[in-house]
Design a protein around this motif. Structure first.
Motif, PDB file in Angstrom:
ATOM      1  N   PHE A  43     -15.763   7.176  -8.877  1.00  0.00           N
ATOM      2  CA  PHE A  43     -14.802   8.009  -8.160  1.00  0.00           C
ATOM      3  C   PHE A  43     -15.458   8.669  -6.955  1.00  0.00           C
ATOM      4  N   TRP A  44     -16.637   9.243  -7.154  1.00  0.00           N
ATOM      5  CA  TRP A  44     -17.326   9.948  -6.075  1.00  0.00           C
ATOM      6  C   TRP A  44     -17.639   8.993  -4.927  1.00  0.00           C
ATOM      7  N   GLY A  45     -18.031   7.770  -5.260  1.00  0.00           N
ATOM      8  CA  GLY A  45     -18.321   6.792  -4.223  1.00  0.00           C
ATOM      9  C   GLY A  45     -17.096   6.423  -3.415  1.00  0.00           C
ATOM     10  N   ARG A  46     -15.918   6.491  -4.031  1.00  0.00           N
ATOM     11  CA  ARG A  46     -14.682   6.186  -3.322  1.00  0.00           C
ATOM     12  C   ARG A  46     -14.161   7.391  -2.547  1.00  0.00           C
ATOM     13  N   ALA A  47     -14.251   8.559  -3.149  1.00  0.00           N
ATOM     14  CA  ALA A  47     -13.659   9.752  -2.542  1.00  0.00           C
ATOM     15  C   ALA A  47     -14.600  10.469  -1.585  1.00  0.00           C
ATOM     16  N   GLY A  60      -4.487   6.301   0.409  1.00  0.00           N
ATOM     17  CA  GLY A  60      -3.650   7.352   0.974  1.00  0.00           C
ATOM     18  C   GLY A  60      -4.370   8.617   1.352  1.00  0.00           C
ATOM     19  N   ARG A  61      -5.601   8.510   1.784  1.00  0.00           N
ATOM     20  CA  ARG A  61      -6.391   9.709   2.073  1.00  0.00           C
ATOM     21  C   ARG A  61      -5.740  10.576   3.153  1.00  0.00           C
ATOM     22  N   GLU A  62      -4.982   9.948   4.049  1.00  0.00           N
ATOM     23  CA  GLU A  62      -4.364  10.715   5.131  1.00  0.00           C
ATOM     24  C   GLU A  62      -3.233  11.606   4.640  1.00  0.00           C
ATOM     25  N   GLU A  70      -9.482   7.013 -12.097  1.00  0.00           N
ATOM     26  CA  GLU A  70      -9.070   5.713 -11.564  1.00  0.00           C
ATOM     27  C   GLU A  70      -7.949   5.889 -10.540  1.00  0.00           C
ATOM     28  N   ILE A  71      -6.959   6.700 -10.881  1.00  0.00           N
ATOM     29  CA  ILE A  71      -5.817   6.894  -9.982  1.00  0.00           C
ATOM     30  C   ILE A  71      -6.247   7.604  -8.707  1.00  0.00           C
ATOM     31  N   LEU A  72      -7.012   8.686  -8.848  1.00  0.00           N
ATOM     32  CA  LEU A  72      -7.426   9.438  -7.667  1.00  0.00           C
ATOM     33  C   LEU A  72      -8.390   8.640  -6.787  1.00  0.00           C
ATOM     34  N   GLY A  73      -9.259   7.835  -7.414  1.00  0.00           N
ATOM     35  CA  GLY A  73     -10.155   6.997  -6.628  1.00  0.00           C
ATOM     36  C   GLY A  73      -9.384   5.977  -5.805  1.00  0.00           C
ATOM     37  N   LEU A  74      -8.312   5.431  -6.374  1.00  0.00           N
ATOM     38  CA  LEU A  74      -7.479   4.491  -5.631  1.00  0.00           C
ATOM     39  C   LEU A  74      -6.732   5.197  -4.508  1.00  0.00           C
ATOM     40  N   LEU A  75      -6.208   6.395  -4.785  1.00  0.00           N
ATOM     41  CA  LEU A  75      -5.526   7.156  -3.740  1.00  0.00           C
ATOM     42  C   LEU A  75      -6.475   7.517  -2.600  1.00  0.00           C
ATOM     43  N   ALA A  76      -7.748   7.728  -2.911  1.00  0.00           N
ATOM     44  CA  ALA A  76      -8.727   8.027  -1.871  1.00  0.00           C
ATOM     45  C   ALA A  76      -8.846   6.872  -0.883  1.00  0.00           C
ATOM     46  N   ARG A  84       0.841  -1.208   0.000  1.00  0.00           N
ATOM     47  CA  ARG A  84       0.000   0.000   0.000  1.00  0.00           C
ATOM     48  C   ARG A  84       0.872   1.252   0.000  1.00  0.00           C
ATOM     49  N   LEU A  85       1.849   1.282   0.884  1.00  0.00           N
ATOM     50  CA  LEU A  85       2.722   2.448   0.985  1.00  0.00           C
ATOM     51  C   LEU A  85       3.519   2.655  -0.295  1.00  0.00           C
ATOM     52  N   ALA A  86       4.016   1.547  -0.862  1.00  0.00           N
ATOM     53  CA  ALA A  86       4.781   1.641  -2.106  1.00  0.00           C
ATOM     54  C   ALA A  86       3.910   2.135  -3.247  1.00  0.00           C
ATOM     55  N   SER A  87       2.655   1.700  -3.290  1.00  0.00           N
ATOM     56  CA  SER A  87       1.754   2.105  -4.359  1.00  0.00           C
ATOM     57  C   SER A  87       1.417   3.583  -4.260  1.00  0.00           C
TER      58      SER A  87
END
Length: 267
Positions: free
Chosen positions: A145-149, A104-106, A95-101, A25-28
């Motif tokens: 995306f909205w559902g994830r973020a 790595g949201r913190e 896709e990328i921002l939804g995964l980051l949400a 997770r951290l590496a991604s």
């Protein structure tokens, strides 16, 4: 790994219900943050899309633009090849921002990118729902995306979902578009989507029980993903909860991909 390879890796894990180690997770998150495009790259993409100035810029990404591939549009997660830069670029960034949400949201930079993207999408037609051209497909990516973020912002989710439901049957859609919509249904708050899942449960069950060919790399990617999506959507209904542990398998008798759809007592 490229940013999109990271996206595919994690989406595969989520679909299968697998857990990846904390160090991955951290590496991604590190890989994705290192891949944020510099402002000049983004400006060049705007110019290429004819949106160098004004409100038109909000139709295109702020942080991640697809890699250049001799003019080819970047394919989506469900292997749709967009016709427009608008759909291709937004699908890629969201896709990328939804995964980051999720991963790595913190992180302060992630929080800032999500906030600015929320503002950007609020200025677009497809961010509120639009059925015209590939704005329709882009709206489905905004929904996921909205559902994830921003999963608690039900009014925005409901507006997008209502429009997509109303216009999905307007014309023939790429199978990847339908499966991406189902992917969103498998993740969004259940109270929001349960009636939509139930209304299509017979078709979902029919497709889950149908065998799929596995003759090419594309078959092995798309059809395996489709089976997991169908399984995950249906298993959200109480009567199909038993499906959540069913795995797609390759039958020795016909070489096709199957999922056992009935309870064990009926086999």
């Amino acid at each position: 790994m490229t940013p999109f390879e990271v996206v595919v890796r994690w989406n595969s894990s989520f679909l299968r219900g697998e857990s990846l180690p904390e160090e991955e997770r951290l590496a991604s998150v590190h890989v994705l943050l290192q891949a944020v495009c510099d402002p000049e790259t983004v400006r060049q993409f705007y110019r290429k899309g004819g949106a160098a100035d004004g409100e038109e810029r909000y139709r295109y990404p702020l942080f991640y633009v697809p890699p250049s591939d001799k003019g080819k549009k970047h394919v989506t997660l469900t292997r749709v090849t967009p016709r427009s830069h608008l759909f291709s670029a937004n699908a890629y960034e969201l896709e990328i921002l939804g995964l980051l949400a999720i991963l790595g949201r913190e992180n302060e930079l992630v929080h800032e990118m999500l906030s600015k993207t929320k503002e950007r999408l609020s200025r677009t037609c497809f961010g509120r729902f639009c059925e015209d051209g590939e704005c329709f497909e882009t709206s489905i990516h905004v929904l996921r995306f909205w559902g994830r973020a921003f999963p608690d912002e039900m009014a925005s989710l409901e507006k997008l979902l209502h429009g997509i439901k109303a216009h999905m049957g307007d014309r023939s859609r790429h199978s990847g578009t339908a499966f991406y919509y189902r992917l969103a249904l498998s993740e969004l708050p259940l109270d929001l989507v349960q009636s939509e899942i139930r209304s299509s449960q017979n078709e979902l069950l029919r497709q889950l029980g149908k065998s799929y060919v596995m003759n090419s790399e594309n078959d092995r990617y798309v059809n395996v993903m489709a089976k997991y999506i169908l399984r995950n959507v249906l298993s959200r209904l109480p009567e199909y909860e038993y499906l959540k542990n069913r795995e797609p398998y390759l039958s020795e008798s016909d070489g096709r991909l199957h999922v056992d759809v009935y309870p064990l007592e009926y086999r």
